[in-house]
Design a protein around this motif. Structure first.
Motif, PDB file in Angstrom:
ATOM      1  N   LYS A   1       0.833  -1.210   0.000  1.00  0.00           N
ATOM      2  CA  LYS A   1       0.000   0.000   0.000  1.00  0.00           C
ATOM      3  C   LYS A   1       0.863   1.253   0.000  1.00  0.00           C
ATOM      4  N   ALA A   2       1.859   1.253   0.893  1.00  0.00           N
ATOM      5  CA  ALA A   2       2.738   2.427   1.010  1.00  0.00           C
ATOM      6  C   ALA A   2       3.460   2.702  -0.301  1.00  0.00           C
ATOM      7  N   LEU A   3       3.796   1.641  -1.040  1.00  0.00           N
ATOM      8  CA  LEU A   3       4.504   1.824  -2.309  1.00  0.00           C
ATOM      9  C   LEU A   3       3.538   1.943  -3.485  1.00  0.00           C
ATOM     10  N   ALA A   4       2.243   1.910  -3.167  1.00  0.00           N
ATOM     11  CA  ALA A   4       1.182   2.004  -4.193  1.00  0.00           C
ATOM     12  C   ALA A   4       1.374   0.955  -5.296  1.00  0.00           C
ATOM     13  N   LEU A   5       1.700  -0.278  -4.882  1.00  0.00           N
ATOM     14  CA  LEU A   5       1.860  -1.359  -5.866  1.00  0.00           C
ATOM     15  C   LEU A   5       0.477  -1.808  -6.342  1.00  0.00           C
ATOM     16  N   PRO A   6       0.362  -2.193  -7.589  1.00  0.00           N
ATOM     17  CA  PRO A   6      -0.942  -2.695  -8.051  1.00  0.00           C
ATOM     18  C   PRO A   6      -1.291  -4.008  -7.343  1.00  0.00           C
ATOM     19  N   VAL A   7      -2.582  -4.277  -7.222  1.00  0.00           N
ATOM     20  CA  VAL A   7      -3.017  -5.503  -6.539  1.00  0.00           C
ATOM     21  C   VAL A   7      -3.577  -6.480  -7.571  1.00  0.00           C
TER      22      VAL A   7
END
Ligand SMILES: NC(=O)C1=CN([C@@H]2O[C@H](COP(=O)(O)OP(=O)(O)OC[C@H]3O[C@@H](n4cnc5c(N)ncnc54)[C@H](O)[C@@H]3O)[C@@H](O)[C@H]2O)C=CC1
Ligand SMILES: O=C(O)C(=O)CO
Length: 386
Positions: A377-383
């Motif tokens: 989340k902190a790195l805004a990685l895609p899910v």
């Protein structure tokens, strides 16, 4: 200047350089990396715990990702070194990541992986084993036999506690705590009291159904309760097992005052992290209360024990082996490797780290995702949509 370290190399011409600070069980994790064009370097240094300096030497000038261990101090220095070497992927080969400064990783844009789920049952089984061993004084009795002291059956010889009908207390009823609770409730027909910041809905549902099953079969049903405070668990339970994460809120969760609240003949099990218990206070409590017993897999100053602990007959101590089954350790290695590989390849984060089975099936290729990235989340990685 850091000393050079010895390494074993797989697929020397691989495009991505992945370093593992330790040799890990199985070969699937190596094959998965090699198949995806990684050069895998495994540190073969004899030293058990690598220093920050050792790991900096391993990272070198170019490194795409590192698989590390819970004994290592992954903070600002290492994440800065990894980032400088071009790496954005790290995974602990462990579910617990109190050795990792996630804020520092965020600062350098490094994804931090862990290995949940695959070790849940194995760890819970060791906690259950320690509970039984402590209740029935198995280690003391084994020592007695080996010392040649047994000269015949006696009514008072190594009398311990019957678990059936007693109360098991669980502090931290997450994955492992809940699995342990189920084992003790179902296996020994113990009543349950637990404390967690969140309601363990699935666990409660299981115990309720089991109680109904027992009743329908003419047996005494088990009971369960979510305690409003940890102290309630300490006061009521006969066997207490600790399974929270280690953070600021759980450091010395069990201290002198709290030990004093427990029953004089209670059993305390710790398979979480050593600093959850004030070990100096514990040694004093064990000394003053010979009928109080503990089963410890983890220690405050690991690998060391606080003075006096080793001499306590009412303590069972094992060297952090709770997750040490072959299937689990191979699975942990696989999840850690896939976390690093997935980040290198730009895969999304898996949507539910409690459901990692698809990554562990040796007969099918793993999903195109990172199994568990704690700072996704902190790195805004895609899910992953899978
Ligand atoms: N001894 C060993 O070899 C092993 C140790 N562990 C340790 O066990 C820990 C738990 O693992 P999982 O069950 O997979 O994690 P989890 O995240 O599923 O469970 C942890 C639980 O602790 C609870 N918790 C957090 N703070 C708390 C507090 N102040 N008071 C009470 N409960 C609190 C959480 O709400 C959560 O339910 C790991 O973080 C690790 O440190 C895990 C595997 C093996
Ligand atoms: O996974 C963990 O957190 C451990 O302690 C070792 O399995």
């Amino acid at each position: 200047m850091a000393k050079p370290v010895s390494i074993e190399v797989w697929n020397p011409n691989g495009k991505y350089r992945v370093v593992s600070t330790k040799s890990m069980p199985g070969t699937r994790w190596i094959n998965l990396l090699v198949d995806q064009d990684c050069r895998v370097e495994i540190c073969t240094q004899k030293k058990t715990i690598l220093s920050v300096e050792d790991i900096i030497a391993l990272i070198g000038d170019k490194c795409d990702g590192v698989i590390g261990q819970l004994t290592e101090d992954w903070g600002e220095t290492l994440f800065s070194a990894l980032s400088k070497a071009g790496g954005r992927a790290f995974s602990n080969m462990a579910v617990g990541y109190n050795n990792v400064d996630v804020n520092a990783a965020n600062k350098y844009g490094v994804a931090v992986g862990n290995t949940p789920g695959v070790l849940t049952e194995t760890t819970a089984e060791l906690a259950a084993s320690l509970s039984v061993a402590a209740a029935r004084r198995i280690v003391e009795a084994d020592g007695f036999m080996r010392a040649g002291l047994y000269d015949g059956w006696l009514p008072h010889l190594f009398v311990g506690n019957l678990l059936k009908g007693q109360t098991v207390g669980v502090i931290g009823a997450g994955r492992i705590g809940s699995a342990y609770a189920r084992m003790m409730v179902e296996g020994f027909k113990m009543n349950l009291i637990y404390y967690d910041l969140y309601q363990a809905t699935r666990l409660e549902k299981f115990v309720k159904a089991y109680a109904q099953f027992l009743k329908a079969n003419g047996e005494q049903p088990v009971t369960w309760k979510r305690a409003a405070s940890m102290d309630e668990v300490l006061q009521e339970a006969d066997v207490i097992s600790l399974h929270p994460i280690l953070d600021k809120t759980t450091y010395h969760l069990v201290n002198k005052e709290r030990l004093a609240k427990m029953k004089k003949e209670a059993i305390l099990i710790n398979c979480s992290r050593g600093p959850v218990v004030d070990e100096v206070a514990l040694v004093e409590h064990l000394r003053e209360n010979p009928m109080f017993r503990v089963g410890l897999d983890v220690f405050e100053d690991e690998p060391y024990m606080k003075p006096g602990l080793a001499e306590m007959k009412n303590a069972i101590v094992v060297p952090h082996i709770a997750s040490a089954s072959k299937w689990t350790r191979e699975g942990m290695a696989t999840l850690a490797a896939l976390n690093v590989l997935g980040k290198i390849k730009g895969y999304p984060a898996w949507s539910d780290p409690n459901r990692v089975e698809p990554f562990l099936n040796e007969n099918t290729p793993p999903p195109v995702a990172c199994p568990s990235i704690v700072n996704a989340k902190a790195l805004a990685l895609p899910v992953s949509k899978l």
